[in-house]
Design a protein around this motif. Structure first.
Motif, PDB file in Angstrom:
ATOM      1  N   GLY A  33      80.668 101.610  93.759  1.00  0.00           N
ATOM      2  CA  GLY A  33      80.826 101.114  92.726  1.00  0.00           C
ATOM      3  C   GLY A  33      80.216 101.860  91.516  1.00  0.00           C
ATOM      4  N   ILE A  34      79.906 100.882  90.298  1.00  0.00           N
ATOM      5  CA  ILE A  34      79.088 101.727  89.238  1.00  0.00           C
ATOM      6  C   ILE A  34      78.012 101.073  88.827  1.00  0.00           C
ATOM      7  CG2 ILE A  34      79.534 102.247  86.516  1.00  0.00           C
ATOM      8  CD1 ILE A  34      82.597 101.703  87.068  1.00  0.00           C
ATOM      9  N   HIS A  35      77.036 101.908  88.759  1.00  0.00           N
ATOM     10  CA  HIS A  35      75.743 101.257  88.559  1.00  0.00           C
ATOM     11  C   HIS A  35      75.104 102.369  87.289  1.00  0.00           C
ATOM     12  CE1 HIS A  35      74.633 104.413  91.449  1.00  0.00           C
ATOM     13  NE2 HIS A  35      73.634 104.415  90.821  1.00  0.00           N
ATOM     14  N   GLU A  36      74.114 101.493  86.767  1.00  0.00           N
ATOM     15  CA  GLU A  36      73.387 102.353  85.691  1.00  0.00           C
ATOM     16  C   GLU A  36      72.314 102.889  86.279  1.00  0.00           C
ATOM     17  OE1 GLU A  36      70.965 101.796  81.074  1.00  0.00           O
ATOM     18  OE2 GLU A  36      72.207  99.942  82.267  1.00  0.00           O
ATOM     19  N   THR A  37      71.856 104.204  85.589  1.00  0.00           N
ATOM     20  CA  THR A  37      70.847 104.870  86.220  1.00  0.00           C
ATOM     21  C   THR A  37      70.179 105.808  85.021  1.00  0.00           C
ATOM     22  OG1 THR A  37      70.392 106.484  88.063  1.00  0.00           O
ATOM     23  CG2 THR A  37      72.166 107.031  86.999  1.00  0.00           C
ATOM     24  N   THR A  38      69.366 106.658  86.070  1.00  0.00           N
ATOM     25  CA  THR A  38      68.667 107.515  84.921  1.00  0.00           C
ATOM     26  C   THR A  38      68.982 109.164  85.082  1.00  0.00           C
ATOM     27  OG1 THR A  38      66.571 107.626  86.062  1.00  0.00           O
ATOM     28  CG2 THR A  38      66.562 106.021  84.525  1.00  0.00           C
ATOM     29  N   LEU A  39      68.861 109.944  84.290  1.00  0.00           N
ATOM     30  CA  LEU A  39      69.055 111.391  84.574  1.00  0.00           C
ATOM     31  C   LEU A  39      68.176 112.032  85.862  1.00  0.00           C
ATOM     32  CD1 LEU A  39      70.193 114.230  83.998  1.00  0.00           C
ATOM     33  CD2 LEU A  39      68.030 114.439  82.616  1.00  0.00           C
ATOM     34  N   GLU A  40      67.034 111.705  86.260  1.00  0.00           N
ATOM     35  CA  GLU A  40      66.430 112.006  87.196  1.00  0.00           C
ATOM     36  C   GLU A  40      66.546 111.446  88.547  1.00  0.00           C
ATOM     37  OE1 GLU A  40      64.307 112.816  83.470  1.00  0.00           O
ATOM     38  OE2 GLU A  40      65.131 110.800  84.367  1.00  0.00           O
ATOM     39  N   ASN A  41      67.500 110.329  88.397  1.00  0.00           N
ATOM     40  CA  ASN A  41      67.866 109.672  89.702  1.00  0.00           C
ATOM     41  C   ASN A  41      69.459 109.986  89.986  1.00  0.00           C
ATOM     42  OD1 ASN A  41      65.600 108.381  90.461  1.00  0.00           O
ATOM     43  ND2 ASN A  41      65.834 106.698  89.086  1.00  0.00           N
ATOM     44  N   THR A  42      70.037 110.747  89.025  1.00  0.00           N
ATOM     45  CA  THR A  42      71.398 111.187  89.556  1.00  0.00           C
ATOM     46  C   THR A  42      71.297 112.250  90.576  1.00  0.00           C
ATOM     47  OG1 THR A  42      71.350 112.819  87.796  1.00  0.00           O
ATOM     48  CG2 THR A  42      72.380 110.882  87.076  1.00  0.00           C
ATOM     49  N   HIS A  43      72.565 112.194  91.448  1.00  0.00           N
ATOM     50  CA  HIS A  43      72.506 113.027  92.518  1.00  0.00           C
ATOM     51  C   HIS A  43      72.619 114.655  92.171  1.00  0.00           C
ATOM     52  CE1 HIS A  43      73.628 114.539  96.402  1.00  0.00           C
ATOM     53  NE2 HIS A  43      74.665 115.131  96.266  1.00  0.00           N
ATOM     54  N   HIS A  44      73.395 114.746  90.593  1.00  0.00           N
ATOM     55  CA  HIS A  44      73.266 116.027  89.949  1.00  0.00           C
ATOM     56  C   HIS A  44      72.088 116.692  89.800  1.00  0.00           C
ATOM     57  CE1 HIS A  44      76.984 113.684  89.230  1.00  0.00           C
ATOM     58  NE2 HIS A  44      77.667 114.858  89.079  1.00  0.00           N
TER      59      HIS A  44
END
Length: 253
Positions: free
Chosen positions: A218-229
């Motif tokens: 689904g959709i969840h809020e995250t931080t830049l450092e925790n994104t897969h990208h």
């Protein structure tokens, strides 16, 4: 914009009770199937995730719900070269703020050529001043794809507006991406709101933005450092040789 009540679009709601079936596209996308309500940042909201998660589909639906043309442009653009958008926009409800934007634009890399062609056609049929003047004055078809895309962003976006960007990094070099977030900051300070679908950690690095990651869960809020990208890019530049060896090594030999 000084507070949540001043933003142009505050929330996106899916009218789940009206969805005909969560087994067919686009409602079977994980990000849509689990969608109830999305709270948007008053300034910049990023939609990120792997291909196929539905970020461009969701952004397109939001754009259509606002009143944009599916292929991009301002609210006055009304053309279609290929009617391929989903019906998701009919099932979205936009919760708007008390202030109306004075400017608006939907900019998507994949169909920007069609927007440029539409501008030239309207200018041929209309009187001066020409539409292209607000895009920098130079024919968008006489520039490279990246330069025309960047010229549009730099010249046409006037501030006090709602702006949707779909994978802008596809047309921009890393340097141009950094210039883009500088311009985003200028426009935010001029009371603008952005919703951006992107793969680029450079663009996602805009400070204080909300990052919403679309995954199979689904959709969840995250931080830049925790994104897969970000994780992949960091892994590559931290230990490029090891990653390339892993990618190219053939265990069968």
């Amino acid at each position: 914009m000084d507070g949540l009540n001043d933003q142009y679009i505050r929330r996106i709601q899916l009218k789940r009770e009206e969805v005909p079936s969560f087994r067919k596209y686009p409602f079977n996308l994980p990000s849509v199937k689990s969608l109830d309500e999305l709270e948007l940042h008053p300034h910049v909201t990023f939609l990120v995730g792997e291909n196929g998660m539905g970020k461009s589909t969701l952004l397109e639906a939001i754009a259509l719900a606002i009143g944009f043309n599916a292929e991009g442009g301002s609210l006055n653009f009304n053309f279609s070269t290929y009617d391929s958008h989903s019906e998701l926009d009919h099932y979205l409800k936009l919760i708007k703020g008390t202030v109306k934007p004075k400017d608006s634009f939907f900019l998507r890399a994949e169909s920007f050529y069609n927007v440029a062609s539409s501008i030239e056609e309207m200018d041929r049929e209309g009187d001066a001043p020409h539409i292209i003047d607000s895009f920098g004055g130079v024919s968008l078809h006489e520039q490279s794809h990246g330069e025309s895309f960047f010229a549009t962003f730099m010249n046409r976006f006037r501030g006090q507006g709602i702006y949707l960007l779909d994978e802008p990094e596809a047309a921009l070099s890393p340097l141009r991406q950094l210039s883009m977030i500088t311009r985003i900051d200028e426009l935010v300070k001029d009371h603008s709101q952005f919703i951006i679908a992107t793969h680029s950690p450079l663009i996602m690095a805009y400070p204080s933005a909300k990052i919403l990651e679309l995954t199979e869960e689904g959709i969840h809020e995250t931080t830049l450092e925790n994104t897969h990208h970000y994780s992949i890019m960091k892994q590559f530049f931290t230990n490029k040789e090891r990653l390339l060896h892993h990618l190219f090594h053939d265990d069968t030999n």
